[in-house]
Write a protein that holds these residues in place. Structure first.
Motif, PDB file in Angstrom:
ATOM      1  N   GLN A   1     -12.065   1.965  13.411  1.00  0.00           N
ATOM      2  CA  GLN A   1     -10.684   1.646  13.724  1.00  0.00           C
ATOM      3  C   GLN A   1      -9.916   1.412  12.422  1.00  0.00           C
ATOM      4  OE1 GLN A   1     -10.329  -1.592  16.441  1.00  0.00           O
ATOM      5  NE2 GLN A   1      -8.140  -1.266  16.781  1.00  0.00           N
ATOM      6  N   VAL A   2      -8.718   1.986  12.368  1.00  0.00           N
ATOM      7  CA  VAL A   2      -7.913   1.883  11.161  1.00  0.00           C
ATOM      8  C   VAL A   2      -7.152   0.561  11.140  1.00  0.00           C
ATOM      9  CG1 VAL A   2      -6.027   2.905   9.864  1.00  0.00           C
ATOM     10  CG2 VAL A   2      -7.670   4.377  11.047  1.00  0.00           C
ATOM     11  N   HIS A   3      -7.217  -0.094   9.992  1.00  0.00           N
ATOM     12  CA  HIS A   3      -6.442  -1.326   9.784  1.00  0.00           C
ATOM     13  C   HIS A   3      -5.684  -1.218   8.482  1.00  0.00           C
ATOM     14  CE1 HIS A   3      -7.933  -3.763  13.112  1.00  0.00           C
ATOM     15  NE2 HIS A   3      -9.146  -3.310  12.859  1.00  0.00           N
ATOM     16  N   LEU A   4      -4.389  -1.499   8.567  1.00  0.00           N
ATOM     17  CA  LEU A   4      -3.555  -1.594   7.379  1.00  0.00           C
ATOM     18  C   LEU A   4      -2.931  -2.977   7.397  1.00  0.00           C
ATOM     19  CD1 LEU A   4      -1.702   1.838   7.604  1.00  0.00           C
ATOM     20  CD2 LEU A   4      -3.733   1.305   6.250  1.00  0.00           C
ATOM     21  N   VAL A   5      -3.199  -3.747   6.364  1.00  0.00           N
ATOM     22  CA  VAL A   5      -2.729  -5.133   6.336  1.00  0.00           C
ATOM     23  C   VAL A   5      -1.828  -5.327   5.130  1.00  0.00           C
ATOM     24  CG1 VAL A   5      -3.390  -7.547   6.261  1.00  0.00           C
ATOM     25  CG2 VAL A   5      -4.842  -5.895   7.478  1.00  0.00           C
ATOM     26  N   GLU A   6      -0.563  -5.579   5.416  1.00  0.00           N
ATOM     27  CA  GLU A   6       0.402  -5.814   4.340  1.00  0.00           C
ATOM     28  C   GLU A   6       0.462  -7.300   4.001  1.00  0.00           C
ATOM     29  OE1 GLU A   6       2.794  -2.722   6.968  1.00  0.00           O
ATOM     30  OE2 GLU A   6       1.586  -4.518   7.335  1.00  0.00           O
ATOM     31  N   SER A   7       0.827  -7.563   2.771  1.00  0.00           N
ATOM     32  CA  SER A   7       1.071  -8.939   2.333  1.00  0.00           C
ATOM     33  C   SER A   7       2.032  -8.909   1.160  1.00  0.00           C
ATOM     34  CB  SER A   7      -0.238  -9.623   1.934  1.00  0.00           C
ATOM     35  OG  SER A   7      -0.856  -8.934   0.867  1.00  0.00           O
ATOM     36  N   GLY A   8       2.597 -10.072   0.850  1.00  0.00           N
ATOM     37  CA  GLY A   8       3.432 -10.187  -0.331  1.00  0.00           C
ATOM     38  C   GLY A   8       4.917 -10.279  -0.069  1.00  0.00           C
ATOM     39  N   GLY A   9       5.329 -10.187   1.183  1.00  0.00           N
ATOM     40  CA  GLY A   9       6.749 -10.308   1.464  1.00  0.00           C
ATOM     41  C   GLY A   9       7.244 -11.712   1.231  1.00  0.00           C
ATOM     42  N   GLY A  10       8.565 -11.881   1.283  1.00  0.00           N
ATOM     43  CA  GLY A  10       9.130 -13.196   1.093  1.00  0.00           C
ATOM     44  C   GLY A  10      10.615 -13.115   0.838  1.00  0.00           C
ATOM     45  N   SER A  11      11.158 -14.207   0.353  1.00  0.00           N
ATOM     46  CA  SER A  11      12.578 -14.291   0.059  1.00  0.00           C
ATOM     47  C   SER A  11      12.784 -14.400  -1.434  1.00  0.00           C
ATOM     48  CB  SER A  11      13.185 -15.512   0.759  1.00  0.00           C
ATOM     49  OG  SER A  11      13.083 -15.396   2.158  1.00  0.00           O
ATOM     50  N   VAL A  12      13.785 -13.709  -1.927  1.00  0.00           N
ATOM     51  CA  VAL A  12      14.064 -13.702  -3.356  1.00  0.00           C
ATOM     52  C   VAL A  12      15.559 -13.503  -3.555  1.00  0.00           C
ATOM     53  CG1 VAL A  12      13.691 -11.211  -3.587  1.00  0.00           C
ATOM     54  CG2 VAL A  12      13.295 -12.710  -5.550  1.00  0.00           C
ATOM     55  N   GLN A  13      16.054 -13.964  -4.677  1.00  0.00           N
ATOM     56  CA  GLN A  13      17.458 -13.744  -5.000  1.00  0.00           C
ATOM     57  C   GLN A  13      17.646 -12.353  -5.595  1.00  0.00           C
ATOM     58  OE1 GLN A  13      18.693 -17.091  -7.477  1.00  0.00           O
ATOM     59  NE2 GLN A  13      19.533 -18.086  -5.667  1.00  0.00           N
ATOM     60  N   ALA A  14      18.854 -11.854  -5.480  1.00  0.00           N
ATOM     61  CA  ALA A  14      19.185 -10.547  -6.042  1.00  0.00           C
ATOM     62  C   ALA A  14      18.819 -10.515  -7.526  1.00  0.00           C
ATOM     63  CB  ALA A  14      20.666 -10.248  -5.854  1.00  0.00           C
ATOM     64  N   GLY A  15      18.237  -9.386  -7.926  1.00  0.00           N
ATOM     65  CA  GLY A  15      17.766  -9.238  -9.292  1.00  0.00           C
ATOM     66  C   GLY A  15      16.317  -9.615  -9.481  1.00  0.00           C
ATOM     67  N   GLY A  16      15.740 -10.247  -8.477  1.00  0.00           N
ATOM     68  CA  GLY A  16      14.362 -10.682  -8.569  1.00  0.00           C
ATOM     69  C   GLY A  16      13.373  -9.580  -8.234  1.00  0.00           C
ATOM     70  N   SER A  17      12.095  -9.962  -8.210  1.00  0.00           N
ATOM     71  CA  SER A  17      11.012  -9.007  -7.977  1.00  0.00           C
ATOM     72  C   SER A  17      10.043  -9.527  -6.926  1.00  0.00           C
ATOM     73  CB  SER A  17      10.230  -8.753  -9.283  1.00  0.00           C
ATOM     74  OG  SER A  17      11.057  -8.198 -10.271  1.00  0.00           O
ATOM     75  N   LEU A  18       9.421  -8.596  -6.247  1.00  0.00           N
ATOM     76  CA  LEU A  18       8.334  -8.887  -5.325  1.00  0.00           C
ATOM     77  C   LEU A  18       7.319  -7.762  -5.407  1.00  0.00           C
ATOM     78  CD1 LEU A  18      10.103 -10.093  -2.031  1.00  0.00           C
ATOM     79  CD2 LEU A  18       8.631 -11.470  -3.510  1.00  0.00           C
ATOM     80  N   ARG A  19       6.072  -8.071  -5.096  1.00  0.00           N
ATOM     81  CA  ARG A  19       5.038  -7.050  -5.016  1.00  0.00           C
ATOM     82  C   ARG A  19       4.388  -7.134  -3.649  1.00  0.00           C
ATOM     83  NH1 ARG A  19       0.432  -6.461  -9.522  1.00  0.00           N
ATOM     84  NH2 ARG A  19       2.288  -5.860 -10.689  1.00  0.00           N
ATOM     85  N   LEU A  20       4.421  -6.018  -2.939  1.00  0.00           N
ATOM     86  CA  LEU A  20       3.759  -5.915  -1.647  1.00  0.00           C
ATOM     87  C   LEU A  20       2.405  -5.237  -1.824  1.00  0.00           C
ATOM     88  CD1 LEU A  20       6.709  -4.704   0.616  1.00  0.00           C
ATOM     89  CD2 LEU A  20       6.130  -7.025  -0.112  1.00  0.00           C
ATOM     90  N   SER A  21       1.455  -5.645  -1.009  1.00  0.00           N
ATOM     91  CA  SER A  21       0.131  -5.032  -1.010  1.00  0.00           C
ATOM     92  C   SER A  21      -0.187  -4.495   0.372  1.00  0.00           C
ATOM     93  CB  SER A  21      -0.939  -6.060  -1.403  1.00  0.00           C
ATOM     94  OG  SER A  21      -0.700  -6.599  -2.671  1.00  0.00           O
ATOM     95  N   CYS A  22      -0.967  -3.445   0.417  1.00  0.00           N
ATOM     96  CA  CYS A  22      -1.428  -2.879   1.684  1.00  0.00           C
ATOM     97  C   CYS A  22      -2.902  -2.539   1.536  1.00  0.00           C
ATOM     98  CB  CYS A  22      -0.627  -1.648   2.053  1.00  0.00           C
ATOM     99  SG  CYS A  22      -1.236  -0.792   3.532  1.00  0.00           S
ATOM    100  N   ALA A  23      -3.731  -3.301   2.219  1.00  0.00           N
ATOM    101  CA  ALA A  23      -5.170  -3.067   2.183  1.00  0.00           C
ATOM    102  C   ALA A  23      -5.569  -2.225   3.384  1.00  0.00           C
ATOM    103  CB  ALA A  23      -5.912  -4.395   2.194  1.00  0.00           C
ATOM    104  N   ALA A  24      -6.241  -1.114   3.133  1.00  0.00           N
ATOM    105  CA  ALA A  24      -6.627  -0.181   4.190  1.00  0.00           C
ATOM    106  C   ALA A  24      -8.125  -0.239   4.461  1.00  0.00           C
ATOM    107  CB  ALA A  24      -6.233   1.234   3.803  1.00  0.00           C
ATOM    108  N   SER A  25      -8.472  -0.149   5.718  1.00  0.00           N
ATOM    109  CA  SER A  25      -9.883  -0.052   6.094  1.00  0.00           C
ATOM    110  C   SER A  25     -10.015   0.867   7.301  1.00  0.00           C
ATOM    111  CB  SER A  25     -10.458  -1.435   6.417  1.00  0.00           C
ATOM    112  OG  SER A  25      -9.773  -2.016   7.508  1.00  0.00           O
ATOM    113  N   GLY A  26     -11.198   1.438   7.466  1.00  0.00           N
ATOM    114  CA  GLY A  26     -11.448   2.301   8.604  1.00  0.00           C
ATOM    115  C   GLY A  26     -10.760   3.648   8.523  1.00  0.00           C
ATOM    116  N   TYR A  27     -10.323   4.040   7.336  1.00  0.00           N
ATOM    117  CA  TYR A  27      -9.613   5.306   7.170  1.00  0.00           C
ATOM    118  C   TYR A  27     -10.223   6.054   5.991  1.00  0.00           C
ATOM    119  CZ  TYR A  27      -5.707   8.526   7.473  1.00  0.00           C
ATOM    120  OH  TYR A  27      -4.954   9.645   7.661  1.00  0.00           O
ATOM    121  N   PRO A  28     -10.306   7.387   6.117  1.00  0.00           N
ATOM    122  CA  PRO A  28     -10.881   8.176   5.013  1.00  0.00           C
ATOM    123  C   PRO A  28      -9.984   8.146   3.789  1.00  0.00           C
ATOM    124  CG  PRO A  28     -10.006   9.625   6.691  1.00  0.00           C
ATOM    125  CD  PRO A  28      -9.949   8.256   7.272  1.00  0.00           C
ATOM    126  N   TRP A  29     -10.145   7.109   3.003  1.00  0.00           N
ATOM    127  CA  TRP A  29      -9.268   6.866   1.858  1.00  0.00           C
ATOM    128  C   TRP A  29      -9.120   8.091   0.965  1.00  0.00           C
ATOM    129  CZ3 TRP A  29      -6.032   3.117   0.266  1.00  0.00           C
ATOM    130  CH2 TRP A  29      -5.692   3.077  -1.089  1.00  0.00           C
TER     131      TRP A  29
END
Length: 117
Positions: free
Chosen positions: A1-29
């Motif tokens: 079974q394919v699972h994609l799990v995102e993380s890293g979202g949030g709130s930030v002021q304009a001009g700021g930075s964020l990094r999102l992650s997506c961990a995949a499993s169960g898929y032919p990477w």
């Protein structure tokens, strides 16, 4: 079974930075393309960018020069580095995986990004 799990979202002021992650499993990477999409309230889901296993990336015009997609093949994880964020970037961000050249996708659950002015 394919699972994609995102993380890293949030709130930030304009001009700021964020990094999102997506961990995949169960898929032919090794044969997959992966990408990021976003959906703002009242708008349709739109593509942000994608990456294939060789590392070739594409980006939507609104994020070019500000967002970067990269991957860690050892961790089956794809990242979205978002810099110089704008209020228009506020949306629910989704990770997706698909067989390169085909349209059918697997989706993650989404992670919220909110940029305040």
């Amino acid at each position: 079974q394919v699972h994609l799990v995102e993380s890293g979202g949030g709130s930030v002021q304009a001009g700021g930075s964020l990094r999102l992650s997506c961990a995949a499993s169960g898929y032919p990477w090794s044969r997959s393309c992966m990408g990021w999409f976003r959906q703002a309230p009242g708008k349709e889901r739109e593509g942000v960018g994608s990456i294939d296993r060789s590392g070739i990336t594409t980006y939507a015009d609104p994020v070019k020069g500000r967002f970067t997609i990269f991957q860690d093949n050892a961790k089956n994880t794809v990242y979205l580095q978002m810099n110089s964020l704008k209020p228009d970037d506020t949306a629910l961000y989704y990770c997706a995986a698909w067989a390169c050249g085909f349209s059918s996708k697997y989706w993650g659950q989404g992670t919220q990004v909110t940029v305040s002015s």
